[in-house]
Design a protein around this motif. Sequence first.
Motif, PDB file in Angstrom:
ATOM      1  N   LEU A 205       0.911  -1.410  -0.205  1.00  0.00           N
ATOM      2  CA  LEU A 205       0.072   0.291  -0.242  1.00  0.00           C
ATOM      3  C   LEU A 205       0.487   1.418   0.091  1.00  0.00           C
ATOM      4  CD1 LEU A 205      -2.624  -0.928   2.822  1.00  0.00           C
ATOM      5  CD2 LEU A 205      -2.758  -0.670  -0.116  1.00  0.00           C
ATOM      6  N   PHE A 206       1.965   1.414   0.808  1.00  0.00           N
ATOM      7  CA  PHE A 206       2.976   2.475   0.885  1.00  0.00           C
ATOM      8  C   PHE A 206       4.155   1.878   0.873  1.00  0.00           C
ATOM      9  CE2 PHE A 206      -1.391   4.164   3.189  1.00  0.00           C
ATOM     10  CZ  PHE A 206      -0.647   5.099   2.999  1.00  0.00           C
ATOM     11  N   ARG A 207       5.258   2.328   0.242  1.00  0.00           N
ATOM     12  CA  ARG A 207       7.096   2.382   0.801  1.00  0.00           C
ATOM     13  C   ARG A 207       7.696   3.977   0.676  1.00  0.00           C
ATOM     14  NH1 ARG A 207      11.128   2.055  -3.563  1.00  0.00           N
ATOM     15  NH2 ARG A 207      11.608   0.099  -3.978  1.00  0.00           N
ATOM     16  N   LEU A 208       9.070   2.985   1.450  1.00  0.00           N
ATOM     17  CA  LEU A 208       9.514   4.215   1.970  1.00  0.00           C
ATOM     18  C   LEU A 208      10.416   4.399   0.264  1.00  0.00           C
ATOM     19  CD1 LEU A 208      10.486   5.721   4.657  1.00  0.00           C
ATOM     20  CD2 LEU A 208      12.592   3.447   5.076  1.00  0.00           C
ATOM     21  N   GLU A 209      10.095   6.209   0.130  1.00  0.00           N
ATOM     22  CA  GLU A 209      11.259   5.995  -0.668  1.00  0.00           C
ATOM     23  C   GLU A 209      12.197   7.475  -0.358  1.00  0.00           C
ATOM     24  OE1 GLU A 209       9.145   4.418  -4.155  1.00  0.00           O
ATOM     25  OE2 GLU A 209       8.379   6.902  -3.938  1.00  0.00           O
ATOM     26  N   GLU A 210      13.539   7.013   0.010  1.00  0.00           N
ATOM     27  CA  GLU A 210      13.950   8.420   0.216  1.00  0.00           C
ATOM     28  C   GLU A 210      14.092   9.780  -0.795  1.00  0.00           C
ATOM     29  OE1 GLU A 210      16.912   6.001  -2.398  1.00  0.00           O
ATOM     30  OE2 GLU A 210      15.127   5.756  -1.453  1.00  0.00           O
ATOM     31  N   ASP A 211      14.381  10.579  -0.295  1.00  0.00           N
ATOM     32  CA  ASP A 211      14.291  12.283  -0.631  1.00  0.00           C
ATOM     33  C   ASP A 211      15.695  12.538  -0.453  1.00  0.00           C
ATOM     34  OD1 ASP A 211      15.277  15.514  -0.553  1.00  0.00           O
ATOM     35  OD2 ASP A 211      12.846  15.129  -1.332  1.00  0.00           O
TER      36      ASP A 211
ATOM     37  N   PRO B 183       5.537   7.941   9.150  1.00  0.00           N
ATOM     38  CA  PRO B 183       5.003   7.660   8.864  1.00  0.00           C
ATOM     39  C   PRO B 183       4.373   8.878   7.392  1.00  0.00           C
ATOM     40  CG  PRO B 183       3.766   7.751  10.533  1.00  0.00           C
ATOM     41  CD  PRO B 183       4.614   8.545  10.802  1.00  0.00           C
ATOM     42  N   SER B 184       5.370  10.254   7.656  1.00  0.00           N
ATOM     43  CA  SER B 184       5.177  11.648   6.895  1.00  0.00           C
ATOM     44  C   SER B 184       6.211  10.895   5.758  1.00  0.00           C
ATOM     45  CB  SER B 184       4.502  12.600   7.308  1.00  0.00           C
ATOM     46  OG  SER B 184       6.170  13.043   8.304  1.00  0.00           O
ATOM     47  N   SER B 185       7.095  10.130   6.481  1.00  0.00           N
ATOM     48  CA  SER B 185       8.081   9.532   4.919  1.00  0.00           C
ATOM     49  C   SER B 185       7.895   8.360   4.411  1.00  0.00           C
ATOM     50  CB  SER B 185       9.395   9.071   5.431  1.00  0.00           C
ATOM     51  OG  SER B 185       9.799  10.041   6.592  1.00  0.00           O
TER      52      SER B 185
ATOM     53  N   THR C  40      -3.986   2.963  -3.785  1.00  0.00           N
ATOM     54  CA  THR C  40      -3.985   2.848  -2.912  1.00  0.00           C
ATOM     55  C   THR C  40      -5.905   3.094  -2.161  1.00  0.00           C
ATOM     56  OG1 THR C  40      -1.805   1.864  -2.203  1.00  0.00           O
ATOM     57  CG2 THR C  40      -3.238   3.082  -0.065  1.00  0.00           C
ATOM     58  N   ALA C  41      -6.093   4.604  -2.153  1.00  0.00           N
ATOM     59  CA  ALA C  41      -6.980   4.899  -1.710  1.00  0.00           C
ATOM     60  C   ALA C  41      -8.102   4.785  -2.727  1.00  0.00           C
ATOM     61  CB  ALA C  41      -6.233   6.528  -1.722  1.00  0.00           C
ATOM     62  N   GLU C  42      -7.837   4.612  -3.652  1.00  0.00           N
ATOM     63  CA  GLU C  42      -8.866   4.180  -4.429  1.00  0.00           C
ATOM     64  C   GLU C  42      -9.432   2.944  -4.585  1.00  0.00           C
ATOM     65  OE1 GLU C  42      -9.766   4.121  -9.859  1.00  0.00           O
ATOM     66  OE2 GLU C  42      -8.021   5.226  -8.629  1.00  0.00           O
ATOM     67  N   VAL C  43      -8.753   1.534  -4.188  1.00  0.00           N
ATOM     68  CA  VAL C  43      -8.896   0.611  -3.851  1.00  0.00           C
ATOM     69  C   VAL C  43      -9.068   0.314  -2.749  1.00  0.00           C
ATOM     70  CG1 VAL C  43      -7.482  -1.532  -3.164  1.00  0.00           C
ATOM     71  CG2 VAL C  43      -7.145  -0.487  -5.395  1.00  0.00           C
ATOM     72  N   LEU C  44      -9.081   1.035  -1.931  1.00  0.00           N
ATOM     73  CA  LEU C  44     -10.267   1.263  -0.170  1.00  0.00           C
ATOM     74  C   LEU C  44     -11.184   1.874  -0.021  1.00  0.00           C
ATOM     75  CD1 LEU C  44      -6.433   1.876   1.649  1.00  0.00           C
ATOM     76  CD2 LEU C  44      -7.744  -0.223   1.597  1.00  0.00           C
TER      77      LEU C  44
ATOM     78  N   ALA D  62      -0.239   8.000   8.291  1.00  0.00           N
ATOM     79  CA  ALA D  62      -0.280   8.168   6.563  1.00  0.00           C
ATOM     80  C   ALA D  62      -1.436   7.347   6.279  1.00  0.00           C
ATOM     81  CB  ALA D  62       0.273   6.872   5.976  1.00  0.00           C
ATOM     82  N   PHE D  63      -2.514   7.154   6.370  1.00  0.00           N
ATOM     83  CA  PHE D  63      -3.462   6.451   5.887  1.00  0.00           C
ATOM     84  C   PHE D  63      -4.493   8.406   6.146  1.00  0.00           C
ATOM     85  CE2 PHE D  63      -1.998   3.001   6.063  1.00  0.00           C
ATOM     86  CZ  PHE D  63      -2.840   1.924   5.242  1.00  0.00           C
ATOM     87  N   LEU D  64      -4.327   8.599   6.797  1.00  0.00           N
ATOM     88  CA  LEU D  64      -5.022  10.013   7.063  1.00  0.00           C
ATOM     89  C   LEU D  64      -4.533  10.584   6.429  1.00  0.00           C
ATOM     90  CD1 LEU D  64      -4.955   9.775  11.360  1.00  0.00           C
ATOM     91  CD2 LEU D  64      -7.182  10.505   9.940  1.00  0.00           C
ATOM     92  N   ALA D  65      -3.005  11.207   6.569  1.00  0.00           N
ATOM     93  CA  ALA D  65      -2.902  12.488   5.552  1.00  0.00           C
ATOM     94  C   ALA D  65      -3.592  11.474   3.429  1.00  0.00           C
ATOM     95  CB  ALA D  65      -1.518  11.906   5.526  1.00  0.00           C
ATOM     96  N   ASN D  66      -3.247  10.008   3.462  1.00  0.00           N
ATOM     97  CA  ASN D  66      -3.989  10.381   2.101  1.00  0.00           C
ATOM     98  C   ASN D  66      -5.175   9.674   1.637  1.00  0.00           C
ATOM     99  OD1 ASN D  66      -3.616   6.926   0.049  1.00  0.00           O
ATOM    100  ND2 ASN D  66      -2.579   8.766  -0.542  1.00  0.00           N
ATOM    101  N   GLY D  67      -5.796  10.830   3.231  1.00  0.00           N
ATOM    102  CA  GLY D  67      -7.370  10.463   2.405  1.00  0.00           C
ATOM    103  C   GLY D  67      -7.744   9.508   3.085  1.00  0.00           C
ATOM    104  N   ALA D  68      -7.126   7.992   3.079  1.00  0.00           N
ATOM    105  CA  ALA D  68      -7.873   6.472   3.167  1.00  0.00           C
ATOM    106  C   ALA D  68      -8.417   5.827   4.376  1.00  0.00           C
ATOM    107  CB  ALA D  68      -7.007   5.935   2.107  1.00  0.00           C
TER     108      ALA D  68
END
Length: 237
Positions: free
Chosen positions: A24-30, A112-114, A121-125, A148-154
């Motif tokens: 559903l999510f992935r840790l992707e570095e900046d 979680p914000s990272s 993800t949100a569409e499927v849920l 993380a789900f709150l921030a994503n609207g899911a």
Amino acid sequence: MGPLAKMGVVSHIHAVLFDYSGTLFRLEEDDSWFEGIEVDERGIDGHVQAELMRRLTAPADRSVDMTDEQYHAWVNRDLAPHLHREAYLHVLRESGLPDHDAESLYGRMIDPSSWTPYPDTAEVLKNLHRQGIKTAVVSNIAFDVRPAFLANGAADYVDEFVLSFEVGAVKPDPAIFETALARFGVAPAHAVMVGDSDEADGGARAVGCGFILVDPLPTDQRPDGLIAALVGYGLNL
């Protein structure tokens, strides 16, 4: 189409369980995460950065030397936040990071914000929720991913969070899947687990659930992987 779909059983799926990381999510570095960080007193190049992220997100085995006590923390890291912290800080220090940089990078990992959501993800849920199909996040993890789900609207479309550090069991232990199903009152034959690990997430098969394997690609390379996987199994999205 999955074997259940061919038998006409998918219409009776009442619950879908999802892994978190790589699903559903992935840790992707900046790149900013590594500014000023050195490994063994040398600047970090792309290869070293990639290896550090691998050790943080896809650690199948011991990636560094460990004492028996350190290995105990590693094996049990997803059962308690203090063990998780101890285990990963050891990995980062043994990888050549000084203490303050190890602390900084670990802090990114458990924030979680990272974490970046996959595009669908949100569409499927949301679509599963609209159909009355229960959803759960079933994850081996030692920090709360709900923000993380709150921030994503899911967040409103996830019925249960079954997190290893909260329930005291880690995948593929049948107990974690049984906990999710018990909360829903759904029989295993009417549920399917979606995840990126055949070993961990595929453990759901041992309790009678279906299983869908997804590829933990970078989020920009998997825009609709969840939709395709669920539709391929026979669900209507």
